[in-house]
Design a protein around this motif. Structure first.
Motif, PDB file in Angstrom:
ATOM      1  N   ASP A  69      36.531 -16.334  44.127  1.00 47.78           N
ATOM      2  CA  ASP A  69      37.649 -17.210  43.764  1.00 47.78           C
ATOM      3  C   ASP A  69      37.725 -17.426  42.254  1.00 47.78           C
ATOM      4  O   ASP A  69      38.792 -17.771  41.729  1.00 47.78           O
ATOM      5  CB  ASP A  69      37.510 -18.573  44.456  1.00 47.78           C
ATOM      6  N   ASP A  70      36.597 -17.219  41.573  1.00 45.44           N
ATOM      7  CA  ASP A  70      36.546 -17.456  40.122  1.00 45.44           C
ATOM      8  C   ASP A  70      36.464 -16.137  39.354  1.00 45.44           C
ATOM      9  O   ASP A  70      35.944 -16.091  38.236  1.00 45.44           O
ATOM     10  CB  ASP A  70      35.331 -18.328  39.783  1.00 45.44           C
ATOM     11  N   PHE A  71      37.002 -15.074  39.937  1.00 48.59           N
ATOM     12  CA  PHE A  71      36.867 -13.746  39.327  1.00 48.59           C
ATOM     13  C   PHE A  71      37.472 -13.689  37.927  1.00 48.59           C
ATOM     14  O   PHE A  71      36.947 -13.031  37.033  1.00 48.59           O
ATOM     15  CB  PHE A  71      37.525 -12.688  40.219  1.00 48.59           C
ATOM     16  N   HIS A  78      29.990  -1.677  41.154  1.00 47.69           N
ATOM     17  CA  HIS A  78      30.823  -2.865  40.993  1.00 47.69           C
ATOM     18  C   HIS A  78      29.948  -4.116  41.145  1.00 47.69           C
ATOM     19  O   HIS A  78      29.081  -4.164  42.020  1.00 47.69           O
ATOM     20  CB  HIS A  78      31.906  -2.929  42.070  1.00 47.69           C
ATOM     21  N   LEU A  79      30.179  -5.117  40.322  1.00 41.10           N
ATOM     22  CA  LEU A  79      29.520  -6.408  40.522  1.00 41.10           C
ATOM     23  C   LEU A  79      30.179  -7.113  41.706  1.00 41.10           C
ATOM     24  O   LEU A  79      29.570  -7.302  42.753  1.00 41.10           O
ATOM     25  CB  LEU A  79      29.602  -7.230  39.239  1.00 41.10           C
ATOM     26  N   HIS A  80      31.438  -7.482  41.546  1.00 36.90           N
ATOM     27  CA  HIS A  80      32.209  -7.909  42.724  1.00 36.90           C
ATOM     28  C   HIS A  80      32.644  -6.631  43.434  1.00 36.90           C
ATOM     29  O   HIS A  80      33.349  -5.801  42.846  1.00 36.90           O
ATOM     30  CB  HIS A  80      33.423  -8.730  42.298  1.00 36.90           C
ATOM     31  N   PRO A  81      32.242  -6.427  44.684  1.00 33.23           N
ATOM     32  CA  PRO A  81      32.458  -5.134  45.359  1.00 33.23           C
ATOM     33  C   PRO A  81      33.930  -4.752  45.462  1.00 33.23           C
ATOM     34  O   PRO A  81      34.808  -5.611  45.628  1.00 33.23           O
ATOM     35  CB  PRO A  81      31.832  -5.345  46.740  1.00 33.23           C
ATOM     36  N   ASP A  82      34.150  -3.462  45.365  1.00 33.61           N
ATOM     37  CA  ASP A  82      35.510  -2.907  45.366  1.00 33.61           C
ATOM     38  C   ASP A  82      36.254  -3.277  46.650  1.00 33.61           C
ATOM     39  O   ASP A  82      37.433  -3.635  46.618  1.00 33.61           O
ATOM     40  CB  ASP A  82      35.410  -1.387  45.219  1.00 33.61           C
ATOM     41  N   ASN A  83      35.572  -3.189  47.792  1.00 26.90           N
ATOM     42  CA  ASN A  83      36.279  -3.398  49.064  1.00 26.90           C
ATOM     43  C   ASN A  83      36.774  -4.832  49.232  1.00 26.90           C
ATOM     44  O   ASN A  83      37.716  -5.092  49.979  1.00 26.90           O
ATOM     45  CB  ASN A  83      35.389  -3.006  50.241  1.00 26.90           C
ATOM     46  N   ARG A  84      36.146  -5.771  48.495  1.00 29.70           N
ATOM     47  CA  ARG A  84      36.598  -7.169  48.625  1.00 29.70           C
ATOM     48  C   ARG A  84      38.041  -7.313  48.146  1.00 29.70           C
ATOM     49  O   ARG A  84      38.792  -8.167  48.650  1.00 29.70           O
ATOM     50  CB  ARG A  84      35.667  -8.087  47.809  1.00 29.70           C
ATOM     51  N   PHE A  85      38.468  -6.473  47.211  1.00 32.50           N
ATOM     52  CA  PHE A  85      39.827  -6.565  46.670  1.00 32.50           C
ATOM     53  C   PHE A  85      40.856  -5.889  47.568  1.00 32.50           C
ATOM     54  O   PHE A  85      42.050  -5.934  47.293  1.00 32.50           O
ATOM     55  CB  PHE A  85      39.871  -5.958  45.269  1.00 32.50           C
ATOM     56  N   ASN A  86      40.366  -5.271  48.632  1.00 32.26           N
ATOM     57  CA  ASN A  86      41.273  -4.691  49.628  1.00 32.26           C
ATOM     58  C   ASN A  86      41.506  -5.655  50.790  1.00 32.26           C
ATOM     59  O   ASN A  86      42.308  -5.383  51.683  1.00 32.26           O
ATOM     60  CB  ASN A  86      40.708  -3.371  50.157  1.00 32.26           C
ATOM     61  N   GLU A  87      40.744  -6.744  50.773  1.00 35.16           N
ATOM     62  CA  GLU A  87      40.894  -7.755  51.830  1.00 35.16           C
ATOM     63  C   GLU A  87      41.951  -8.778  51.413  1.00 35.16           C
ATOM     64  O   GLU A  87      42.563  -8.669  50.345  1.00 35.16           O
ATOM     65  CB  GLU A  87      39.537  -8.430  52.072  1.00 35.16           C
ATOM     66  N   ASN A 116      21.283   0.112  44.712  1.00 34.58           N
ATOM     67  CA  ASN A 116      22.718   0.200  44.949  1.00 34.58           C
ATOM     68  C   ASN A 116      23.005   0.456  46.416  1.00 34.58           C
ATOM     69  O   ASN A 116      23.951  -0.086  46.991  1.00 34.58           O
ATOM     70  CB  ASN A 116      23.309   1.312  44.081  1.00 34.58           C
ATOM     71  N   GLY A 117      22.160   1.279  47.033  1.00 36.54           N
ATOM     72  CA  GLY A 117      22.343   1.570  48.451  1.00 36.54           C
ATOM     73  C   GLY A 117      22.149   0.342  49.312  1.00 36.54           C
ATOM     74  O   GLY A 117      22.871   0.136  50.298  1.00 36.54           O
ATOM     75  N   SER A 118      21.176  -0.498  48.959  1.00 35.65           N
ATOM     76  CA  SER A 118      20.916  -1.700  49.760  1.00 35.65           C
ATOM     77  C   SER A 118      21.953  -2.789  49.479  1.00 35.65           C
ATOM     78  O   SER A 118      22.296  -3.576  50.342  1.00 35.65           O
ATOM     79  CB  SER A 118      19.511  -2.230  49.470  1.00 35.65           C
ATOM     80  N   LYS A 119      22.453  -2.831  48.233  1.00 38.51           N
ATOM     81  CA  LYS A 119      23.473  -3.824  47.887  1.00 38.51           C
ATOM     82  C   LYS A 119      24.771  -3.535  48.624  1.00 38.51           C
ATOM     83  O   LYS A 119      25.424  -4.435  49.146  1.00 38.51           O
ATOM     84  CB  LYS A 119      23.732  -3.810  46.383  1.00 38.51           C
ATOM     85  N   SER A 120      25.129  -2.256  48.652  1.00 35.42           N
ATOM     86  CA  SER A 120      26.315  -1.794  49.360  1.00 35.42           C
ATOM     87  C   SER A 120      27.535  -2.649  49.005  1.00 35.42           C
ATOM     88  O   SER A 120      27.855  -2.819  47.847  1.00 35.42           O
ATOM     89  CB  SER A 120      26.055  -1.784  50.875  1.00 35.42           C
ATOM     90  N   ASP A 121      28.187  -3.244  50.022  1.00 36.56           N
ATOM     91  CA  ASP A 121      29.414  -4.012  49.789  1.00 36.56           C
ATOM     92  C   ASP A 121      29.174  -5.519  49.882  1.00 36.56           C
ATOM     93  O   ASP A 121      30.094  -6.297  50.187  1.00 36.56           O
ATOM     94  CB  ASP A 121      30.492  -3.602  50.791  1.00 36.56           C
ATOM     95  N   MET A 122      27.938  -5.933  49.626  1.00 42.83           N
ATOM     96  CA  MET A 122      27.641  -7.374  49.690  1.00 42.83           C
ATOM     97  C   MET A 122      28.470  -8.129  48.655  1.00 42.83           C
ATOM     98  O   MET A 122      28.690  -7.648  47.546  1.00 42.83           O
ATOM     99  CB  MET A 122      26.152  -7.626  49.403  1.00 42.83           C
ATOM    100  N   ARG A 123      28.905  -9.322  49.050  1.00 45.25           N
ATOM    101  CA  ARG A 123      29.536 -10.204  48.082  1.00 45.25           C
ATOM    102  C   ARG A 123      28.557 -10.488  46.957  1.00 45.25           C
ATOM    103  O   ARG A 123      27.351 -10.590  47.182  1.00 45.25           O
ATOM    104  CB  ARG A 123      29.956 -11.506  48.735  1.00 45.25           C
ATOM    105  N   LEU A 124      29.063 -10.572  45.729  1.00 48.46           N
ATOM    106  CA  LEU A 124      28.180 -10.780  44.583  1.00 48.46           C
ATOM    107  C   LEU A 124      27.342 -12.047  44.739  1.00 48.46           C
ATOM    108  O   LEU A 124      26.141 -12.046  44.447  1.00 48.46           O
ATOM    109  CB  LEU A 124      29.011 -10.836  43.296  1.00 48.46           C
ATOM    110  N   ILE A 125      27.957 -13.104  45.205  1.00 48.95           N
ATOM    111  CA  ILE A 125      27.221 -14.357  45.350  1.00 48.95           C
ATOM    112  C   ILE A 125      26.102 -14.229  46.375  1.00 48.95           C
ATOM    113  O   ILE A 125      25.004 -14.773  46.204  1.00 48.95           O
ATOM    114  CB  ILE A 125      28.191 -15.532  45.713  1.00 48.95           C
ATOM    115  N   ASP A 126      26.358 -13.485  47.456  1.00 46.19           N
ATOM    116  CA  ASP A 126      25.322 -13.283  48.480  1.00 46.19           C
ATOM    117  C   ASP A 126      24.197 -12.414  47.931  1.00 46.19           C
ATOM    118  O   ASP A 126      23.016 -12.671  48.205  1.00 46.19           O
ATOM    119  CB  ASP A 126      25.922 -12.629  49.727  1.00 46.19           C
ATOM    120  N   TYR A 127      24.562 -11.383  47.216  1.00 49.59           N
ATOM    121  CA  TYR A 127      23.560 -10.491  46.596  1.00 49.59           C
ATOM    122  C   TYR A 127      22.661 -11.288  45.653  1.00 49.59           C
ATOM    123  O   TYR A 127      21.434 -11.155  45.652  1.00 49.59           O
ATOM    124  CB  TYR A 127      24.284  -9.374  45.842  1.00 49.59           C
ATOM    125  N   TYR A 128      23.256 -12.188  44.892  1.00 48.56           N
ATOM    126  CA  TYR A 128      22.515 -12.998  43.927  1.00 48.56           C
ATOM    127  C   TYR A 128      21.614 -14.011  44.645  1.00 48.56           C
ATOM    128  O   TYR A 128      20.452 -14.203  44.271  1.00 48.56           O
ATOM    129  CB  TYR A 128      23.516 -13.700  43.011  1.00 48.56           C
TER     130      TYR A 128
END
Length: 563
Positions: free
Chosen positions: A541-543, A462-471, A503-515
């Motif tokens: 917010d701009d998904f 996932h670009l925007h992590p899956d778990n973010r949509f569960n928050e 992918n393992g290091s990216k994990s559930d990081m927010r896309l903006i933070d990863y970038y």
């Protein structure tokens, strides 16, 4: 139209017919696979008055078999391995004289072979450490114990034998109360005037309290073999070989179910005994994970009727005589795919998609001139799941269209085919594919083919992590929009390929933070590889804007791939 008739004969009559060559097996029958215990239990069932199922016979005559129709004789000898399973036996292929042979066994081979080996044939046991090709073997005999005091039947054990019937290789140490089953064929047992004395002689060493038991067994054994008509069969008349094959596949009932391709391979070997060996020379290196089904279907595509799927003498001989040309076509397909940066091994489990390319390459010596059209066909067939159903019909459709276009695969040809024509609806279906689906994986693979390294393992991420949509939803986003975003999070516009360790290091990081953790060069590569516009916001917010913008980019790139 085929005619059916039901009848029955004795075991002895059936075995006599085998002995005299009246009964044979079609060349597409499989090997004898029963073990010692199955044969022992068959006789146990017979003596217990259990039915041994109906047999299926095919009446053969000059109207339904030709000189190129091969059959096999029944085995008269078998060797069992140390696990008491029959070694794979090579049946002798032969033509038949319909004046002498009139019946081919479609169902019942294992049972009839077992009965024939028990009474007319020979069984051997290969010593534990002896190799199959050394010829070392020990003669065994099928015996029944006549002394009831020696029989230990476990009443609690399911499916256990009720009579002590077993193979023994201890020929020199036979119990005086054991009786070899095939001795019942001796003339003194078969002659009514001498049968009683023959039985008394056979049980002379049986204790007095077991005499009646022993007499009953031998009388019953005689009746089961010579008197009772236990071989109940249905005979099919006026049926051609192709129909017999179809019926055999449908009605085969013993042991492991057969696939039609296995039968087809048996037919091919009947006409070309070294076929499987030659196939093995192809199924190596890039083709090592393919199977014989692929070669057979390719042969049907090139030389026969891919819809009917039956190998006949003509197809077998074409394949055999043109074997070098056939192999060259497969090699050329492999090389053609390499020019597209595609490894042929990728299609080991989805090889139907390659067969039209095999056909095109085989019949068009100038096949390289339409490289882009071949690639377009391949990707359309994959992305549009062209071969998901009706496979043989689709292959025939491709074959006919290639013929119509002078043995070419062209964009014009593809655009005339409803299933392979590019439409907005099909592109939309692709973009709606979700993470984990085969099509999503294939699309991402080919979209990123120019930069991925085949030595690395890539994962759908996932670009925007899956778990973010569960928050909790962002304050600025409405509930309805948040539901829509949640529904889109697993779809292609929010997916990309990422090397496994990353992918393992990216994990559930927010896309903006990863970038933001990247340097300038990494950010540039990220935009190119992930196909994300430079000016699009990566904030959650701009998904909606991110999703729609990337969806448009992907749609354009998929269109370019397919065209």
């Amino acid at each position: 139209m085929s005619r059916l008739s039901d009848s029955s004969i004795t075991i002895y009559e059936a075995l006599q017919n085998i002995e005299e060559g009246k009964y044979v097996m079609p060349a597409f029958q499989r090997q004898f696979v029963w073990g010692m215990e199955q044969i022992e239990k068959l006789w146990d069932s017979i003596l217990l008055d259990y039915p041994i199922a109906t047999f299926l016979f095919w009446n053969v005559d000059q109207s339904n078999v030709t000189g190129d129709t091969y059959f096999c004789n029944f085995l008269s000898s078998v060797t069992f391995d140390s696990r008491k399973q029959a070694d794979t036996a090579n049946y002798e292929l032969t033509g038949i004289n319909v004046e002498d042979t009139d019946t081919a066994v479609l169902d019942g081979q294992q049972r009839l072979t077992s009965l024939f080996l028990s009474l007319f044939g020979e069984a051997n046991l290969r010593p534990k450490n002896a190799r199959r090709n050394t010829g070392d073997r020990i003669l065994t005999k099928l015996l029944i114990e006549l002394n009831k005091n020696k029989i230990a039947v476990d009443e609690e054990e399911y499916n256990s034998k009720k009579f002590d019937i077993k193979f023994s290789d201890k020929i020199g140490k036979l119990s005086p109360t054991q009786f070899e089953l095939k001795n019942i064929l001796d003339d003194n047992f078969r002659d009514e005037t001498t049968r009683e004395s023959a039985i008394e002689e056979a049980i002379v060493n049986v204790p007095a309290d077991s005499k009646d038991y022993a007499r009953d067994i031998l009388n019953k054994l005689y009746n089961k073999i010579f008197t009772e008509k236990l071989i109940r069969y249905t005979e099919i008349k006026d049926m051609k070989q192709d129909d017999a094959l179809e019926m055999f596949v449908r009605f085969n009932s013993g042991g492991k179910a057969l696939r039609k391709s296995e039968i087809t391979m048996s037919i091919l070997e009947a006409y070309w005994p070294s076929a499987k060996t030659e196939f093995g020379k192809i199924l190596v290196n890039s083709y090592d994970k393919f199977d014989t089904d692929f070669i057979i279907r390719a042969a049907l595509m090139l030389y026969g009727d891919v819809v009917k799927s039956n190998i006949n003498k003509k197809i077998a001989e074409n394949l055999k005589n043109d074997w070098e040309g056939f192999k060259t076509a497969l090699f050329n397909v492999e090389e053609l795919l390499k020019e597209m940066k595609i490894d042929v091994s990728r299609f080991a489990n989805s090889w139907n998609v390659l067969l039209p390319i095999v056909y095109y390459v085989y019949y068009n010596s100038d096949y390289k001139k339409n490289l882009k059209a071949v690639r377009s066909y391949l990707l359309r067939a994959i992305f549009f799941t062209y071969f998901q159903s009706g496979t043989t019909g689709k292959l025939q459709q491709m074959k006919s269209n290639i013929n119509s276009f002078d043995y070419e695969i062209s964009i014009e040809m593809l655009d005339q085919m409803n299933d392979l024509r590019i439409t907005d609806g099909k592109i939309e279906d692709i973009l709606n594919m979700e993470k984990g689906s085969r099509v999503a994986g294939e699309v991402m693979y080919y979209l990123n083919l120019d930069w991925t390294n085949k030595n690395f393992k890539y994962e759908q991420d996932h670009l925007h992590p899956d778990n973010r949509f569960n928050e909790a939803k962002p304050v600025s986003v409405s509930i309805d929009n948040w539901k829509t975003w949640r529904g889109n999070r697993n779809r292609l516009p929010n997916l990309h390929l990422l090397e496994g360790r990353s992918n393992g290091s990216k994990s559930d990081m927010r896309l903006i933070d990863y970038y933001n953790d990247m340097n300038d060069d990494q950010k540039k590569d990220f935009h190119n590889q992930a196909m994300i516009a430079n000016d699009v916001s990566l904030e959650i917010d701009d998904f909606d804007v991110f999703y729609e913008t990337r969806k448009t980019v992907l749609a354009e790139k998929i269109q370019m791939l397919l065209k």
